[in-house]
Write a protein that holds these residues in place. Sequence first.
Motif, PDB file in Angstrom:
ATOM      1  N   VAL A 116      10.407  -8.557   2.023  1.00 42.16           N
ATOM      2  CA  VAL A 116      11.097  -7.680   2.972  1.00 42.16           C
ATOM      3  C   VAL A 116      10.993  -6.242   2.495  1.00 42.16           C
ATOM      4  CG1 VAL A 116      13.332  -7.103   4.007  1.00 42.16           C
ATOM      5  CG2 VAL A 116      12.651  -9.495   3.776  1.00 42.16           C
ATOM      6  N   VAL A 117      11.266  -6.016   1.212  1.00 43.64           N
ATOM      7  CA  VAL A 117      11.091  -4.696   0.599  1.00 43.64           C
ATOM      8  C   VAL A 117      10.424  -4.910  -0.755  1.00 43.64           C
ATOM      9  CG1 VAL A 117      12.226  -2.604  -0.243  1.00 43.64           C
ATOM     10  CG2 VAL A 117      13.151  -3.788   1.754  1.00 43.64           C
ATOM     11  N   PRO A 118       9.197  -4.427  -0.930  1.00 40.11           N
ATOM     12  CA  PRO A 118       8.518  -4.610  -2.219  1.00 40.11           C
ATOM     13  C   PRO A 118       9.251  -3.904  -3.352  1.00 40.11           C
ATOM     14  CG  PRO A 118       6.978  -3.888  -0.524  1.00 40.11           C
ATOM     15  CD  PRO A 118       8.353  -3.759   0.051  1.00 40.11           C
ATOM     16  N   TRP A 170      13.470  -8.030  10.059  1.00 40.37           N
ATOM     17  CA  TRP A 170      12.659  -7.783   8.877  1.00 40.37           C
ATOM     18  C   TRP A 170      12.323  -9.109   8.187  1.00 40.37           C
ATOM     19  CZ3 TRP A 170      12.137  -2.840   5.938  1.00 40.37           C
ATOM     20  CH2 TRP A 170      12.395  -1.724   6.744  1.00 40.37           C
ATOM     21  N   PRO A 199      13.538   0.534   1.679  1.00 45.36           N
ATOM     22  CA  PRO A 199      13.182   0.061   3.019  1.00 45.36           C
ATOM     23  C   PRO A 199      12.676   1.219   3.877  1.00 45.36           C
ATOM     24  CG  PRO A 199      15.379  -0.686   2.398  1.00 45.36           C
ATOM     25  CD  PRO A 199      14.935   0.285   1.352  1.00 45.36           C
ATOM     26  N   SER A 200      11.476   1.052   4.450  1.00 51.54           N
ATOM     27  CA  SER A 200      10.899   2.109   5.276  1.00 51.54           C
ATOM     28  C   SER A 200       9.676   1.571   5.995  1.00 51.54           C
ATOM     29  CB  SER A 200      10.487   3.306   4.409  1.00 51.54           C
ATOM     30  OG  SER A 200       9.358   2.993   3.625  1.00 51.54           O
ATOM     31  N   ALA A 227       8.635 -10.661   7.431  1.00 51.88           N
ATOM     32  CA  ALA A 227       8.279 -11.025   6.057  1.00 51.88           C
ATOM     33  C   ALA A 227       7.775 -12.469   6.009  1.00 51.88           C
ATOM     34  CB  ALA A 227       9.478 -10.851   5.134  1.00 51.88           C
ATOM     35  N   ARG A 281       6.865   1.966   5.135  1.00 50.01           N
ATOM     36  CA  ARG A 281       5.864   1.632   4.121  1.00 50.01           C
ATOM     37  C   ARG A 281       5.861   0.145   3.770  1.00 50.01           C
ATOM     38  NH1 ARG A 281       8.040   6.534   2.485  1.00 50.01           N
ATOM     39  NH2 ARG A 281       6.532   8.217   2.435  1.00 50.01           N
ATOM     40  N   CYS A 282       6.910  -0.571   4.162  1.00 49.51           N
ATOM     41  CA  CYS A 282       6.986  -2.005   3.895  1.00 49.51           C
ATOM     42  C   CYS A 282       5.994  -2.750   4.795  1.00 49.51           C
ATOM     43  CB  CYS A 282       8.409  -2.501   4.143  1.00 49.51           C
ATOM     44  SG  CYS A 282       9.623  -1.764   3.020  1.00 49.51           S
ATOM     45  N   PHE A 283       5.746  -3.984   4.493  1.00 42.34           N
ATOM     46  CA  PHE A 283       4.876  -4.889   5.254  1.00 42.34           C
ATOM     47  C   PHE A 283       3.423  -4.410   5.330  1.00 42.34           C
ATOM     48  CE2 PHE A 283       9.189  -5.270   7.047  1.00 42.34           C
ATOM     49  CZ  PHE A 283       9.461  -6.550   6.614  1.00 42.34           C
ATOM     50  N   ASP A 291       4.644 -10.939   3.152  1.00 40.26           N
ATOM     51  CA  ASP A 291       5.087  -9.782   2.367  1.00 40.26           C
ATOM     52  C   ASP A 291       6.574  -9.927   2.051  1.00 40.26           C
ATOM     53  OD1 ASP A 291       2.621  -8.455   2.544  1.00 40.26           O
ATOM     54  OD2 ASP A 291       3.170  -7.461   4.416  1.00 40.26           O
ATOM     55  N   LEU A 347      10.017   0.077  -3.918  1.00 43.27           N
ATOM     56  CA  LEU A 347      10.097   0.820  -2.656  1.00 43.27           C
ATOM     57  C   LEU A 347      11.496   0.736  -2.080  1.00 43.27           C
ATOM     58  CD1 LEU A 347       6.930  -0.029  -0.508  1.00 43.27           C
ATOM     59  CD2 LEU A 347       7.436   2.070  -1.722  1.00 43.27           C
TER      60      LEU A 347
END
Length: 174
Positions: A123-125, A112, A130-131, A116, A133-135, A121, A128
């Motif tokens: 790693v986890v916005p 990850w 972690p899924s 990133a 949906r990231c990146f 991006d 959110l």
Amino acid sequence: MPEEPNPMLSLWPLVPSGATDWLLERCGDGLTGFMPPAMPDAVWVLNAMYEHEHEQEPAEVSYDEYHQARLADGSTQPHIAGGIDLDAVSIATGGGLGRARHPGPGRRRLRWTDLARRTGDPVVPDGLMPSYRCFPSAKKEGSWPLSMIPPTEGSLDRETWNRLTAALTRCTPC
């Protein structure tokens, strides 16, 4: 005819509707479950992602574009549920459910943090979990590139499980 007893009631007895109000106050709406506030030592164990060792599929082609092309040439059938053409109203993300596992030869694990760094991006916005949906910068209109296998939503793969248990064993007093 007498009503048969519900065997689930012995496993999950009914409780008053207010019994979980404390969860709503502490964790939010609970629509799909309750996530307690993070503890100072809380960590996430991130499911594995993979990519081709040597670029075989063009990175610019997404899972959805590939799926739509297969629908157009007739090599796959549309997904119809309840009379709704799911392919017309959804996006093939490339993600999956269930147990993650190494996809086989020709693929390498993608960390990850490496993705990133590559995309810019986080790693986890913020906001959110972690899924898949990231990146957002790695995807095209929500669909991952064919060259990557995004993280699954579900159980850890064996490699991650082994690494996690080894780390916990090192940090846990006997």
